[in-house]
Design an enzyme around this catalytic site. Structure first.
Site, PDB file in Angstrom:
ATOM      1  N   THR A  10       0.824  -1.222   0.000  1.00  0.00           N
ATOM      2  CA  THR A  10       0.000   0.000   0.000  1.00  0.00           C
ATOM      3  C   THR A  10       0.853   1.266   0.000  1.00  0.00           C
ATOM      4  O   THR A  10       0.326   2.372  -0.085  1.00  0.00           O
ATOM      5  CB  THR A  10      -0.928   0.039   1.239  1.00  0.00           C
ATOM      6  N   GLY A  11       2.183   1.123   0.124  1.00  0.00           N
ATOM      7  CA  GLY A  11       3.064   2.294   0.178  1.00  0.00           C
ATOM      8  C   GLY A  11       3.407   2.816  -1.208  1.00  0.00           C
ATOM      9  O   GLY A  11       2.973   2.280  -2.230  1.00  0.00           O
ATOM     10  N   GLN A  12       4.216   3.877  -1.210  1.00  0.00           N
ATOM     11  CA  GLN A  12       4.632   4.469  -2.494  1.00  0.00           C
ATOM     12  C   GLN A  12       5.273   3.411  -3.394  1.00  0.00           C
ATOM     13  O   GLN A  12       4.831   3.172  -4.526  1.00  0.00           O
ATOM     14  CB  GLN A  12       5.640   5.598  -2.257  1.00  0.00           C
ATOM     15  N   ASP A  13       6.326   2.774  -2.905  1.00  0.00           N
ATOM     16  CA  ASP A  13       7.082   1.846  -3.755  1.00  0.00           C
ATOM     17  C   ASP A  13       6.268   0.597  -4.072  1.00  0.00           C
ATOM     18  O   ASP A  13       6.328   0.073  -5.189  1.00  0.00           O
ATOM     19  CB  ASP A  13       8.387   1.425  -3.060  1.00  0.00           C
ATOM     20  N   GLN A  88       8.243   1.050   8.959  1.00  0.00           N
ATOM     21  CA  GLN A  88       8.068   2.441   9.382  1.00  0.00           C
ATOM     22  C   GLN A  88       9.155   3.216   8.654  1.00  0.00           C
ATOM     23  O   GLN A  88      10.336   3.069   8.960  1.00  0.00           O
ATOM     24  CB  GLN A  88       8.210   2.514  10.904  1.00  0.00           C
ATOM     25  N   SER A 130      18.558   1.257   2.935  1.00  0.00           N
ATOM     26  CA  SER A 130      18.396   2.709   2.746  1.00  0.00           C
ATOM     27  C   SER A 130      19.740   3.417   2.820  1.00  0.00           C
ATOM     28  O   SER A 130      20.627   3.039   3.593  1.00  0.00           O
ATOM     29  CB  SER A 130      17.480   3.240   3.845  1.00  0.00           C
ATOM     30  N   GLU A 132      20.156   5.985   4.330  1.00  0.00           N
ATOM     31  CA  GLU A 132      20.272   6.527   5.687  1.00  0.00           C
ATOM     32  C   GLU A 132      21.295   5.750   6.508  1.00  0.00           C
ATOM     33  O   GLU A 132      21.833   6.255   7.483  1.00  0.00           O
ATOM     34  CB  GLU A 132      18.907   6.473   6.393  1.00  0.00           C
ATOM     35  N   TYR A 154      15.732   4.913  12.774  1.00  0.00           N
ATOM     36  CA  TYR A 154      15.351   4.353  11.477  1.00  0.00           C
ATOM     37  C   TYR A 154      16.564   3.742  10.790  1.00  0.00           C
ATOM     38  O   TYR A 154      16.535   2.601  10.315  1.00  0.00           O
ATOM     39  CB  TYR A 154      14.735   5.454  10.592  1.00  0.00           C
ATOM     40  N   HIS A 184      13.746   8.508  -3.038  1.00  0.00           N
ATOM     41  CA  HIS A 184      13.024   8.527  -4.311  1.00  0.00           C
ATOM     42  C   HIS A 184      11.588   8.963  -4.045  1.00  0.00           C
ATOM     43  O   HIS A 184      10.955   8.543  -3.081  1.00  0.00           O
ATOM     44  CB  HIS A 184      13.105   7.179  -5.023  1.00  0.00           C
TER      45      HIS A 184
END
Ligand code: NAP
Ligand code: GDP
Length: 326
Positions: A10-13, A88, A130, A132, A154, A184
């Site tokens: 259900t997320g962007q990617d 998350q 990620s 990050e 995160y 992205h």
């Protein structure tokens, strides 16, 4: 028909990956969790007929916090490929909810890897790592050999998921890959991420005279276009051997530059509309994260096509369109 199981569908990617895999002829299964509002807007426009969607897209309730539901689903679906995108995903929020972030992102990955290990058949596994994880790197640009120095809950959770994926690949011979994706974006980006917030804010300023509150304007990011990044995920799982890949544009731009370009697109001067919001500053900010995706280019044949100016334009135009002002 190849069968994929996507966490975070259900997320962007997840939504872009679903569209891409349907175009490749896949049957797509997605993990969804119980939410008080049944808003799955990103899955409403998958670019296939509703008949096709009924035949090839299947949603299953479960949760990354619960090993039993994951094991049951992997057993029932018998996927050829698992794309583990669920989690998350907000850095600022991870400082407010560090334990939940770590449990879902790190232990959730471990739970799923255990299912792959026990699947009894070869399953190719993708983990959403990620940039990050580099946190405050000593060199730029970063590539697959650059050491990690995570500076947020995160980032720590993603580093744990990353190393677990490597560990299961090396210990059990799983076909498991990490995609070290740099930021992205797209019109489907979560509303509390800075690019979407600015694109929306520029249009709200233009149409309603609303001010926009932002945090660190000097932060610089390597921003690419999400639909292109999900193709790199798929390419990783089509190789003969598993590996880890940086996916990035190699260019960094500041939040200030994004705001300047977005407001200019609607004919406004950003300096008159953007105010400072101390809440948006983070307890620790990352250093300059900019990726070197030459391994992805060489081994996957992947290169980014959409660059900064085009990305800003398409995100602002999507907000104008949504506001009925194409
Ligand atoms: P996103 O839009 O925030 O989507 C996250 C997805 O994870 C949603 O489908 C969400 O479901 C699901 N999820 C969250 N907690 C869950 C749980 N406990 N059980 C099952 N599903 C859960 O993130 P994204 O931008 O598509 O990113 C996809 C992945 O890549 C994430 O892991 C993110 O951390 C990572 N990543 C993203 C970027 C980026 O720039 N976008 C860069 C590097 C890595 P709901 O819809 O129910 O909330
Ligand atoms: P991130 O890189 O995954 O944390 O993606 P974000 O879109 O949340 O943040 C990108 C950068 O924008 C970070 O360095 C933030 O500090 C900076 N930023 C500045 N103002 C804001 C804001 O209002 N919201 C968010 N989310 N980020 C902001």
């Amino acid at each position: 028909m190849p069968r994929a199981f996507i966490t975070g569908i259900t997320g962007q990617d997840g939504s872009y990956l679903t569209e891409f895999l349907l175009r490749q002829g896949y049957e797509v299964h997605g993990l969804v969790r119980q939410t008080s509002l049944m808003q799955r807007g990103r899955l409403d426009a998958l670019g296939v007929s509703s008949e096709e969607r009924m035949k090839r897209v299947f949603l299953h309730y479960g949760d990354l916090g619960e090993a039993g539901s994951l094991a049951r689903l992997v057993h029932a679906i018998q996927p050829d490929e698992i794309y583990h995108l669920g989690g998350q995903s907000h850095v600022r929020v991870s400082f407010d909810a560090p334990e939940a972030t770590f449990d879902i992102n790190a232990s959730g990955t471990l739970r799923l890897l255990e299912c792959v290990r026990e699947a009894g058949r070869p399953v190719r596994f993708y983990h959403a790592s990620s940039c990050e994880m580099y946190g405050r790197p000593e060199i730029a640009p970063q590539d697959e050999r650059t050491p990690f120095h995570p500076v947020s809950p995160y980032a720590c959770s993603k580093a744990a998921g990353h190393f677990l994926t490597v560990c299961y690949r090396e210990s059990y011979g799983l076909f498991a890959c990490n995609g070290i994706l740099f930021n992205h974006e797209s019109p489907r980006r979560g509303e509390n991420f800075v690019t979407r917030k600015i694109a929306h804010g520029a249009v709200a300023a233009k149409l309603h005279g609303a001010k926009l509150r932002l945090g660190n304007l000097d932060a610089r990011k390597d921003w690419g276009y999400a639909p292109e990044y999900v193709e790199a995920m798929w390419k990783m799982l089509q190789r003969d051997l598993p590996g880890d890949y940086v996916v990035a544009t190699g260019e960094a731009h500041s939040v200030r530059q994004f705001a300047e370009a977005a407001f200019a697109r609607v004919g406004l001067d950003w300096r008159e509309w953007v105010e400072s919001d101390p809440v948006q500053f983070r307890p620790s900010e990352v250093g300059l994260l900019v990726g070197n995706a030459s391994r992805a280019e060489k081994e996957l044949g992947w290169t980014p096509a959409t660059r900064f100016a085009e990305l800003v334009r398409l995100m602002v135009d999507a907000e104008l369109h949504a506001a009925g002002r194409p």
